[in-house]
Design an enzyme around this catalytic site. Structure first.
Site, PDB file in Angstrom:
ATOM      1  N   LYS A 189      50.344  29.437  34.262  1.00  0.00           N
ATOM      2  CA  LYS A 189      49.383  29.814  35.290  1.00  0.00           C
ATOM      3  C   LYS A 189      49.621  31.263  35.697  1.00  0.00           C
ATOM      4  O   LYS A 189      50.766  31.717  35.829  1.00  0.00           O
ATOM      5  CB  LYS A 189      49.511  28.888  36.506  1.00  0.00           C
ATOM      6  CG  LYS A 189      48.375  29.074  37.509  1.00  0.00           C
ATOM      7  CD  LYS A 189      48.427  28.024  38.609  1.00  0.00           C
ATOM      8  CE  LYS A 189      47.277  28.240  39.589  1.00  0.00           C
ATOM      9  NZ  LYS A 189      47.298  27.261  40.694  1.00  0.00           N
ATOM     10  N   CYS A 196      38.956  38.276  37.676  1.00  0.00           N
ATOM     11  CA  CYS A 196      38.848  36.870  38.064  1.00  0.00           C
ATOM     12  C   CYS A 196      37.480  36.654  38.721  1.00  0.00           C
ATOM     13  O   CYS A 196      36.938  37.568  39.341  1.00  0.00           O
ATOM     14  CB  CYS A 196      39.973  36.462  39.012  1.00  0.00           C
ATOM     15  SG  CYS A 196      40.169  37.510  40.456  1.00  0.00           S
ATOM     16  N   LYS A 235      42.394  38.849  28.315  1.00  0.00           N
ATOM     17  CA  LYS A 235      41.385  37.825  28.593  1.00  0.00           C
ATOM     18  C   LYS A 235      40.076  38.497  28.997  1.00  0.00           C
ATOM     19  O   LYS A 235      40.055  39.379  29.859  1.00  0.00           O
ATOM     20  CB  LYS A 235      41.860  36.893  29.709  1.00  0.00           C
ATOM     21  CG  LYS A 235      41.054  35.607  29.803  1.00  0.00           C
ATOM     22  CD  LYS A 235      41.796  34.544  30.582  1.00  0.00           C
ATOM     23  CE  LYS A 235      41.157  33.174  30.435  1.00  0.00           C
ATOM     24  NZ  LYS A 235      41.934  32.112  31.079  1.00  0.00           N
TER      25      LYS A 235
END
Length: 404
Positions: free
Chosen positions: A46, A137, A174
């Site tokens: 995480k 995010c 990412k």
């Protein structure tokens, strides 16, 4: 014929392509140990920031998204791990000592060069196999732990910073499907020297609105916020991103977003993915889903004559062309299989409202008027019983090898 499920990713060999995506499941050492024992090839921990404690959790964190009772995804408003960097470092050390052949991937998030490089060096020293960078995010950017927008220039800079600090350890960036040009950003990652990309992150979303209280979901003491959508709803978008990246850059791809079954995994591999990161399906079905994923993929590969994952990766990309390159002049018509039809009339409605009004209702059964059908496929798309196929009309040139 023996099938080899192992795969090369960023220069490392994984025993199979299935990796746990960063989630609550990868924030607990006991679950990670259980997962590795069960057969997962690796895990992305995480996401952690230099000071994760700056963000305190709110509850509830997760909401189910469904359509007509069918599960289509989750929306979460969780952010980074609440564990300290020191705790996560020790988790890496423990996992690598116990499972030297599993791939352990810390996911890091930062806002300055110093923090990106500090986190990278610490996890490299702890024994991390790969460093994954979560630059953007879908929610919570106001906390200052990530960027509000993932753009090529900023992404290239961060990739270069992290790779500089990582040395020989591979770096994966990412990517977000909300990027206005994910290809440009992937190209920037390549220029920045990173070894691979993960596509895609969750998508900024709103679950829905409670029509009694008028408060959007999730209700956190009378107010709500935007969250990240994951699960089956993301699959078509993630497939598109995987294919576009594979067709335009020479980077290894870890695909994530909507992978629930081995069939989903096979599709991502065929479109260029090397590894498959899974989160929501694990939350639904448990760590043990890995057995079905591996067995199903292996059985399919045997059936198709594939001996290794390498033979599968990117196999379907040559069939993806620009719209202008699609064959013109091939006529097809709908054909309804009466033994499968349940008389729901969905095809009739679809053809009347969006097709060419080529379906009539006769004696309790839908029938196609062949000289009116243009082969648009709307009726087939709306048939939940899969009772409709598209075929060449009688007298047409034989194209039996083509599946419509």
């Amino acid at each position: 014929m023996a099938v080899d499920l192992s795969v090369e990713f960023c220069g490392l060999k994984l025993e199979n392509p299935f990796v746990l995506a960063p989630s609550p499941s990868t924030d607990q050492l006991d679950l990670l140990i259980e997962a590795f024992d069960a057969g997962w090839a690796g895990a992305v921990l995480k996401t952690v920031a230099v000071d994760s404690s700056v963000v305190s959790r709110v509850f509830p964190l997760v909401m189910r998204i469904e359509q007509s009772g069918a599960f289509i995804g989750l929306q979460n408003i969780d952010l980074v791990s609440e564990h300290s960097v020191e705790f996560m470092e020790q988790m890496v050390v423990t996992l690598k000592n116990r499972f030297p052949n599993k791939v352990v991937i810390p996911s890091i998030m930062a806002s300055t060069k110093e923090d990106w490089q500090s986190l990278t060096k610490r996890f490299v020293a702890a024994g991390a196999d790969i460093i994954e960078c979560s630059i953007w995010c879908p929610h919570g950017a106001e906390w200052g732990l990530c960027t509000k927008v993932q753009d090529p220039v900023g992404t290239e800079q961060i990739a270069r910073w992290v790779k500089e600090a990582a040395g020989d350890v591979p770096v994966v960036i990412k990517l977000s499907a909300q990027d206005s040009d994910i290809i440009a950003t992937a190209v920037a990652v390549e220029r920045g020297g990173a070894d691979g990309v993960c596509a895609i992150n969750t998508i900024k979303s709103i679950t829905g609105v409670n029509l009694d209280t008028l408060i959007p979901y999730p209700n956190v003491a009378g107010v709500s916020t935007y969250g990240g959508l994951s699960g089956p709803a993301l699959k078509p978008i993630a497939l598109r991103c995987t294919a576009e990246i594979a067709q335009n850059v020479d980077l290894d791809i870890a695909s994530s977003g909507g992978i629930t079954t081995w069939q989903d995994g096979a599709e991502f591999l065929l479109l260029g993915a090397s590894t498959l990161q899974i989160c929501t399906a694990v939350l639904r079905f448990g760590i043990g889903i890995i057995q079905e994923l591996r067995a199903g993929l292996e059985s399919w590969m045997e059936e198709k004559g594939f001996q290794s994952i390498t033979e599968v990766i990117g196999r379907s990309l040559p069939y993806l062309v620009e719209h202008s390159q699609l064959p013109r002049g091939i006529q097809v018509v709908s054909q309804i299989q009466s033994e499968l039809c349940n008389g729901c009339r969905s095809c009739l409605t679809a053809c009347r409202t969006g097709g060419n009004n080529a379906i009539i209702w006769r004696e309790g059964f839908p029938q196609v008027i062949m000289n009116k059908c243009i082969g648009c496929g709307i009726c087939r798309a709306m048939c939940f019983e899969k009772a409709i196929t598209l075929v060449r009309p009688s007298g047409a040139v034989n194209t039996s090898k083509i599946q419509f």
